[in-house]
Structures are given as structure tokens and as C-alpha cells.
Design an enzyme around this catalytic site. Sequence first.
Site, short mmCIF file in Angstrom:
data_model
loop_
_atom_site.label_atom_id
_atom_site.label_comp_id
_atom_site.label_asym_id
_atom_site.label_seq_id
_atom_site.Cartn_x
_atom_site.Cartn_y
_atom_site.Cartn_z
N HIS A 154 0.83 -1.20 0.00
CA HIS A 154 0.00 0.00 0.00
C HIS A 154 0.87 1.25 0.00
O HIS A 154 2.07 1.20 0.26
CB HIS A 154 -0.92 0.02 1.23
CG HIS A 154 -2.09 -0.91 1.12
ND1 HIS A 154 -1.98 -2.27 1.34
CD2 HIS A 154 -3.39 -0.68 0.80
CE1 HIS A 154 -3.17 -2.84 1.18
NE2 HIS A 154 -4.03 -1.90 0.84
N LYS A 158 -0.59 4.95 4.64
CA LYS A 158 -1.52 4.03 5.31
C LYS A 158 -1.07 3.83 6.75
O LYS A 158 0.12 3.58 7.01
CB LYS A 158 -1.59 2.70 4.57
CG LYS A 158 -2.65 1.74 5.11
CD LYS A 158 -2.82 0.55 4.20
CE LYS A 158 -3.83 -0.45 4.75
NZ LYS A 158 -5.16 0.14 4.96
#
Length: 265
Positions: A154, A158
Amino acid sequence: MSIKVIIAGPRGKMGSEAVNMVNNEESFELVACLDRKNHGKKVKDIDNLPDLYVPIFEDPEVCFQEVAADVLIDLTAPDAGFLHTKLALQYNIRPVVGTSGFSAEQIKTLSDLSGTNNIGCIIAPNFAVGAVLMMQFAKTAAKYLPDVEIIEKHHDQKLDAPSGSAVKTADMIKETRESKQQGHPDEREIMNGARGAETDGIRIHSVRLPGLVAHQEVIYGGPGQTLTIKHDSYNRQSFMDGVKLSVNEVINLNKLVYGLEKILE
């Protein structure tokens, strides 16, 4: 009759996509937004958002008291998302939550509240339909190839690791996979964390880099073979079909549903 929607987190990358999706959907009506920085402003006052005279609130309780709404779309961080979801259920507003990172205890609290109030709620670690299919395929494969590791990748902003999607994938794999410890019994890490997180013998590895959006590989190994099931979201539009589906479905629910796959079946 249109479904009246409140969106929490309209300035975020996911939230701004949701604002545009709701604005472009004939059967939806955006009636308010929750944002910790722009109380008293209108959506039109925020850069890169549509020219809408829709009010923005900082206090979710004030918003839920003053605005008649059917659904809350929450795409914020775990702490704020839990508070917003809990309050929405108390005010008979159906939450559709894309915030990952809720604990099992928090999900139980919300599930109990949803059941007590007889009102629907959908929490989805991932709204991309392709990602949900990836999880389903992963569950099926684990029955036949129980040696498995998960790599999730990701963007570097995040907050939670591993991702909610990876945790959900591991939980689904456990439903068909016989519990086992993988790798050499005398394996040791020269550097702590080199083998990733571990749940029921399944290793989960988290990668965080700029340029990534949301990506996951589930890798299986067997005698003379490997199998990789992979999904990539290259932009946040990939999540909007799942959000739209959830808004339409949550109206008909009277309990909490965890996972988009439950409403695809």
C-alpha cells in the site's frame, strides 16, 4: 426516491472519489459531509470537490441531529471511523465503512448495536470487487494448497499494518485450510520481522511505498508448483463500484455485515 448520504472524510483521496460518485449517481443525494477542518463551510468551498452547497460539519453528533440522512459513508481513520459508525447507528443512520483497522472488540460492539437497533451496517476492508474475488479464490485454493503467504502493498500514508484486506484474507483462508506451521522447524530470524507477521502459521508481509495504491498477492507452494493469486488497484475509482453497491444494499439490512463478499453472494 433518492438515498440521502453523508460522507465522512471528503478531502481524502477515497473520500473525494466518494463525493464525486454520490454526486454523479441519480439515485443518491449528498446531504452533508464530516470534516475536522472545515466546519461551517460548503463542499463548494473545498478545492477539487464539486460545486455543491452541501454543509460541512466537524461534530458528527451535531450533523446527525440536524441533517436527515439514510446512509453514512465513512472513509476516515480507524479511531474516527469507529466513533462515527457508533453514533450513526445510534441515530438510525446506516453506515457503510471502508476504514480498515477496527479491532475484533470494536466490530463486536458495532455488531451488537446494529442488531439491537435493527439497522444495517456494512464494514468492508476492501471495496474493490476484484479484491473481494481474490479473497474468495484464496479461500478455495487454501483447501488444496495449505502452505501460503500473503504480501500486501500500500501507499506510505496508510496507518495500519497489516491491511484489513490481508487480515480478512487470512481469516477466510483459515476457514478451509488445516492449521499448520510452515517453513523449517528450526528457522530463525537474523533480523526481527524478516518473516513478517504470523497468524495460524500464515505469514503476512506489509510493504509501504509512495506510488502504490492497494495491491495484494497470495502465494501458495506445493511439491513442484506455486500458485499466485493477485489483485491490483491502480487508482481509487476501483473502490467506487463496491461503495455504490453497499449503499444500495445496506438500506435492506437489519444487522452488521463484515466483508463485501457477503453481499455479492
